[in-house]
Scaffold this active site. Structure first.
Site, PDB file in Angstrom:
ATOM      1  N   ALA A  66     -16.978 -81.376 -47.180  1.00  0.00           N
ATOM      2  CA  ALA A  66     -18.096 -82.320 -47.223  1.00  0.00           C
ATOM      3  C   ALA A  66     -18.918 -81.957 -48.449  1.00  0.00           C
ATOM      4  CB  ALA A  66     -18.925 -82.183 -45.961  1.00  0.00           C
ATOM      5  N   GLY A 112     -14.626 -80.061 -44.357  1.00  0.00           N
ATOM      6  CA  GLY A 112     -14.342 -81.454 -44.013  1.00  0.00           C
ATOM      7  C   GLY A 112     -12.991 -81.933 -44.530  1.00  0.00           C
ATOM      8  N   GLU A 115     -10.611 -80.758 -41.972  1.00  0.00           N
ATOM      9  CA  GLU A 115     -10.898 -81.565 -40.772  1.00  0.00           C
ATOM     10  C   GLU A 115     -10.322 -82.976 -40.914  1.00  0.00           C
ATOM     11  OE1 GLU A 115     -15.073 -80.389 -41.034  1.00  0.00           O
ATOM     12  OE2 GLU A 115     -14.979 -79.808 -38.926  1.00  0.00           O
ATOM     13  N   GLU A 135     -17.265 -72.998 -43.271  1.00  0.00           N
ATOM     14  CA  GLU A 135     -18.652 -73.403 -42.974  1.00  0.00           C
ATOM     15  C   GLU A 135     -19.584 -72.249 -42.623  1.00  0.00           C
ATOM     16  OE1 GLU A 135     -15.960 -75.056 -42.073  1.00  0.00           O
ATOM     17  OE2 GLU A 135     -16.298 -77.208 -42.295  1.00  0.00           O
TER      18      GLU A 135
HETATM   19  N1  COA Z   1     -19.337 -80.135 -52.202  1.00  0.00           N
HETATM   20  C1  COA Z   1     -19.882 -80.492 -53.378  1.00  0.00           C
HETATM   21  N2  COA Z   1     -19.338 -80.200 -54.566  1.00  0.00           N
HETATM   22  C2  COA Z   1     -18.189 -79.486 -54.550  1.00  0.00           C
HETATM   23  C3  COA Z   1     -17.572 -79.061 -53.365  1.00  0.00           C
HETATM   24  C4  COA Z   1     -18.191 -79.414 -52.137  1.00  0.00           C
HETATM   25  N3  COA Z   1     -17.679 -79.093 -50.967  1.00  0.00           N
HETATM   26  N4  COA Z   1     -16.461 -78.360 -53.667  1.00  0.00           N
HETATM   27  C5  COA Z   1     -16.373 -78.343 -55.019  1.00  0.00           C
HETATM   28  N5  COA Z   1     -17.423 -79.018 -55.552  1.00  0.00           N
HETATM   29  C6  COA Z   1     -17.720 -79.251 -56.969  1.00  0.00           C
HETATM   30  C7  COA Z   1     -18.304 -78.013 -57.641  1.00  0.00           C
HETATM   31  O1  COA Z   1     -19.697 -77.923 -57.395  1.00  0.00           O
HETATM   32  C8  COA Z   1     -17.980 -78.276 -59.089  1.00  0.00           C
HETATM   33  O2  COA Z   1     -18.899 -79.246 -59.580  1.00  0.00           O
HETATM   34  P1  COA Z   1     -19.560 -79.047 -61.062  1.00  0.00           P
HETATM   35  O3  COA Z   1     -18.380 -79.018 -61.995  1.00  0.00           O
HETATM   36  O4  COA Z   1     -20.428 -80.249 -61.231  1.00  0.00           O
HETATM   37  O5  COA Z   1     -20.286 -77.748 -61.019  1.00  0.00           O
HETATM   38  C9  COA Z   1     -16.622 -78.969 -59.023  1.00  0.00           C
HETATM   39  O6  COA Z   1     -16.515 -79.486 -57.691  1.00  0.00           O
HETATM   40  C10 COA Z   1     -15.441 -78.035 -59.271  1.00  0.00           C
HETATM   41  O7  COA Z   1     -15.542 -76.958 -58.364  1.00  0.00           O
HETATM   42  P2  COA Z   1     -15.569 -75.407 -58.827  1.00  0.00           P
HETATM   43  O8  COA Z   1     -16.277 -74.627 -57.772  1.00  0.00           O
HETATM   44  O9  COA Z   1     -16.065 -75.291 -60.224  1.00  0.00           O
HETATM   45  O10 COA Z   1     -14.006 -75.074 -58.811  1.00  0.00           O
HETATM   46  P3  COA Z   1     -13.326 -73.643 -58.594  1.00  0.00           P
HETATM   47  O11 COA Z   1     -11.898 -73.801 -58.923  1.00  0.00           O
HETATM   48  O12 COA Z   1     -14.102 -72.577 -59.289  1.00  0.00           O
HETATM   49  O13 COA Z   1     -13.471 -73.347 -57.002  1.00  0.00           O
HETATM   50  C11 COA Z   1     -13.378 -73.917 -54.647  1.00  0.00           C
HETATM   51  C12 COA Z   1     -12.796 -74.149 -56.070  1.00  0.00           C
HETATM   52  C13 COA Z   1     -12.746 -74.945 -53.729  1.00  0.00           C
HETATM   53  C14 COA Z   1     -13.038 -72.486 -54.196  1.00  0.00           C
HETATM   54  C15 COA Z   1     -14.922 -74.087 -54.704  1.00  0.00           C
HETATM   55  O14 COA Z   1     -15.214 -75.334 -55.323  1.00  0.00           O
HETATM   56  C16 COA Z   1     -15.579 -74.080 -53.348  1.00  0.00           C
HETATM   57  O15 COA Z   1     -15.739 -73.022 -52.756  1.00  0.00           O
HETATM   58  N6  COA Z   1     -16.019 -75.268 -52.841  1.00  0.00           N
HETATM   59  C17 COA Z   1     -16.739 -75.374 -51.612  1.00  0.00           C
HETATM   60  C18 COA Z   1     -15.813 -75.245 -50.436  1.00  0.00           C
HETATM   61  C19 COA Z   1     -16.579 -75.323 -49.131  1.00  0.00           C
HETATM   62  O16 COA Z   1     -17.350 -74.469 -48.793  1.00  0.00           O
HETATM   63  N7  COA Z   1     -16.323 -76.409 -48.377  1.00  0.00           N
HETATM   64  C20 COA Z   1     -16.891 -76.606 -47.089  1.00  0.00           C
HETATM   65  C21 COA Z   1     -18.071 -77.463 -47.158  1.00  0.00           C
HETATM   66  S1  COA Z   1     -18.765 -77.673 -45.537  1.00  0.00           S
END
Ligand code: COA
Length: 260
Positions: A66, A112, A115, A135
């Site tokens: 999400a 999400g 999910e 989460e």
């Molecule tokens: N919500 C909002 N934005 C998200 C996102 C999320 N769940 N997951 C990734 N993004 C965005 C990042 O903020 C980044 O945006 P930016 O370029 O404007 O800064 C872009 O997507 C690329 O992600 P980034 O984190 O730079 O890639 P990465 O390869 O370094 O890491 C992940 C990949 C998936 C490990 C990391 O993005 C992450 O941990 N995301 C969140 C996962 C999460 O906690 N999901 C559950 C949400 S309830």
């Protein structure tokens, strides 16, 4: 159908829906959730669509969760509403569709995103896919069905470990757990899903819809699953598809199901 965050393509009776927000790893904001809800509802109503493949744009992510930026400042009532509306609009909606949905998990499926994949009727992953419910690392719990669907799919102990540790598992582990049905290379992912879909679309759409409802009843404590099976089994006898399927068998020909 025209949606700013979705790409939709059709190959015979199989539609592929691609969540198209790759710069944010296809994170589910409200707009994406609304568009997916409308798109899935419309495809389910279209009799020419007999199977749906759901995937994410790019080579990196199915859906990374999400959209955290949308709910970071939410209050208790807003958080409750976010979860309840998500269930209704998308996650429960997808799981209850009469048209089978295959999730093609092509990279990260987190929060999400996992999910959503679990709301689909089956999952195929590429070998680079990584799945998790992170989460609790954000101070919240899975709110789009993860606490219910993950234990149902992989067992309570493994689900507790994944949820409490907030760690991701790789595709091989997901296969071993039964979270995904197959793991293939990224290049072969859609092909593998299309191969499964090609076997599904030969069968009665009406019966498949009934079967989805009956299988879903197995994990719905508010209904008696066996009674539901009896009811739907009986109802199948009143359909055109049943007449066609049995007649075609007796006439030694292939059935031509109309989904009626
Ligand atoms: N919500 C909002 N934005 C998200 C996102 C999320 N769940 N997951 C990734 N993004 C965005 C990042 O903020 C980044 O945006 P930016 O370029 O404007 O800064 C872009 O997507 C690329 O992600 P980034 O984190 O730079 O890639 P990465 O390869 O370094 O890491 C992940 C990949 C998936 C490990 C990391 O993005 C992450 O941990 N995301 C969140 C996962 C999460 O906690 N999901 C559950 C949400 S309830």
């Amino acid at each position: 159908m025209n949606f700013s965050h979705l790409k939709i393509s059709n190959n015979g009776s199989v539609s592929t829906v691609t969540i198209n927000r790759p710069d944010k790893l296809n994170a589910l904001n409200m707009e994406v959730i609304d568009q997916l809800s409308q798109c899935m509802t419309q495809l389910d109503k279209d009799p020419s669509v007999r199977c749906i493949i759901l995937t994410g744009e790019g080579q990196k992510a199915f859906v990374a969760g999400a959209d955290i930026s949308e709910f970071a400042n939410f209050s208790v009532p807003e958080g409750t509403k976010l979860s309840a509306e998500g269930h209704e609009k998308l996650f429960n909606l997808v799981s209850k569709l009469n048209t089978p949905v295959i999730a093609a998990v092509n990279g990260f499926a987190l929060g999400g995103g996992l999910e959503l994949a679990m709301s689909c009727h089956m999952r195929v992953a590429s070998d680079n896919a990584r799945m998790g419910l992170p989460e609790v690392s954000l101070g919240v719990i899975p709110g789009y069905g993860g606490t219910q669907r993950l234990p149902e799919l992989i067992g309570k102990g493994r689900a507790m470990e994944m949820i409490a540790s907030a760690q991701m598992i790789d595709a091989a582990t997901a296969l071993q757990y039964g979270l995904v049905n197959h793991v293939v290379s990224q290049e072969q992912l859609i092909e593998k899903c299309e191969e499964i879909a090609s076997k599904i679309v030969r069968n009665s759409p009406k019966a498949i819809g009934f079967a989805i409802q009956a299988v879903n009843a197995s994990s719905d404590s508010s209904v008696d699953g066996f009674a539901e099976e009896v009811r739907l089994f009986g109802e199948a006898f009143g359909t055109g598809d049943f007449k066609e399927g049995t007649t075609a068998f007796l006439e030694k020909r292939k059935p031509n199901f109309k989904g009626e």
